[in-house]
Design a protein around this motif. Sequence first.
Motif, PDB file in Angstrom:
ATOM      1  N   GLU A   1      -7.309   9.184   2.644  1.00  0.00           N
ATOM      2  CA  GLU A   1      -8.052   8.465   1.596  1.00  0.00           C
ATOM      3  C   GLU A   1      -9.372   9.164   1.311  1.00  0.00           C
ATOM      4  OE1 GLU A   1      -6.102   6.545   0.476  1.00  0.00           O
ATOM      5  OE2 GLU A   1      -4.994   5.505   2.036  1.00  0.00           O
TER       6      GLU A   1
ATOM      7  N   HIS B   1      -8.077   1.710  -0.847  1.00  0.00           N
ATOM      8  CA  HIS B   1      -7.304   1.990   0.374  1.00  0.00           C
ATOM      9  C   HIS B   1      -8.258   2.223   1.552  1.00  0.00           C
ATOM     10  CE1 HIS B   1      -3.692   3.660  -2.158  1.00  0.00           C
ATOM     11  NE2 HIS B   1      -3.954   2.386  -2.381  1.00  0.00           N
TER      12      HIS B   1
ATOM     13  N   PHE C   1       0.840  -1.203   0.000  1.00  0.00           N
ATOM     14  CA  PHE C   1       0.000   0.000   0.000  1.00  0.00           C
ATOM     15  C   PHE C   1       0.878   1.257   0.000  1.00  0.00           C
ATOM     16  CE2 PHE C   1      -0.941   3.160   3.288  1.00  0.00           C
ATOM     17  CZ  PHE C   1      -1.931   3.907   2.648  1.00  0.00           C
TER      18      PHE C   1
ATOM     19  N   GLU D   1      -7.738   4.982  -4.136  1.00  0.00           N
ATOM     20  CA  GLU D   1      -8.036   5.488  -2.781  1.00  0.00           C
ATOM     21  C   GLU D   1      -9.298   4.819  -2.223  1.00  0.00           C
ATOM     22  OE1 GLU D   1      -5.461   6.694  -2.078  1.00  0.00           O
ATOM     23  OE2 GLU D   1      -4.845   8.523  -3.097  1.00  0.00           O
TER      24      GLU D   1
ATOM     25  N   GLU E   1       1.075   4.323  -2.752  1.00  0.00           N
ATOM     26  CA  GLU E   1       0.999   5.774  -2.512  1.00  0.00           C
ATOM     27  C   GLU E   1       2.217   6.469  -3.147  1.00  0.00           C
ATOM     28  OE1 GLU E   1      -1.696   6.743  -1.855  1.00  0.00           O
ATOM     29  OE2 GLU E   1      -2.588   6.153   0.056  1.00  0.00           O
TER      30      GLU E   1
HETATM   31 FE   LIG Z   1      -4.427   6.169  -0.504  1.00  0.00          FE
END
Ligand SMILES: [Fe+2]
Length: 241
Positions: free
Chosen positions: A126, A159, A74, A156, A78
Amino acid sequence: MTWKKWKTHFEANAKRPLPEVSVEGLSPAQRRALLRSLQIFQIGETGEGRIAHQIDQVTLPGIDADYRAALKLFVKEEGRHAGILARAVLALDGQLLKHAWAAKAFTHARQWVGVRFKLLVLLVAEVIGIAFYGLISRALPGRGLKAALAQLCDDEEQHLRFHCQFFAAQAVNPLSHALLRLAWWPLALAAGLAVLWDHRAALRGFHIGIGAAAGAMLQRVRESARLMQGPATARLRQAVR
Ligand SMILES: [Fe+2]
Ligand SMILES: [Fe+2]
């Protein structure tokens, strides 16, 4: 989704080629406003690396080696967002910023207390990312940057679900869930207001009403609060009904 599935999801995402970031058909004022906002978001998307190491040093409910691996992936995703936004900034003839007050505030907030608070701050990011990338993407003409921001918005979204699943695992009893909500709402609302203020020029430039932007964020703040609900809280709610 199991943590193993999240790991597979992030691994598959990492194989995507970088999207085009060209943008045409904007007025000079729109280009300026968009550039400033993307410069700030670009900084915000960098510098989350430490959490990937800290997660190896803590024991928390509901996480395992797959979660730790997924969190590292993750963080890389980003970083990919930061790379895409950096290319967009350069395509708009801008320069990359070294500092932005909002990014600094997020960094300070992340360093404030433990791993869970840092992840809560990332969840706020997010919410903001979904709203901002989504609204700007829909308002942009053409394909290049419009499609790139739409991809960031979709990432996002995932996420948000990834972090909410983590927080649902932390809400092992109604008290921990209540404490989580107590931290979540003021943090998310304060950050949302700050972002609306900071990016008001871009919103105005693309004829996005402040109410529409606030509504988009509020919807995600509510959704996150619902998704964070752990099994113990869900059972209690059902029993009360
Ligand atoms: Fe994110
Ligand atoms: Fe991102």
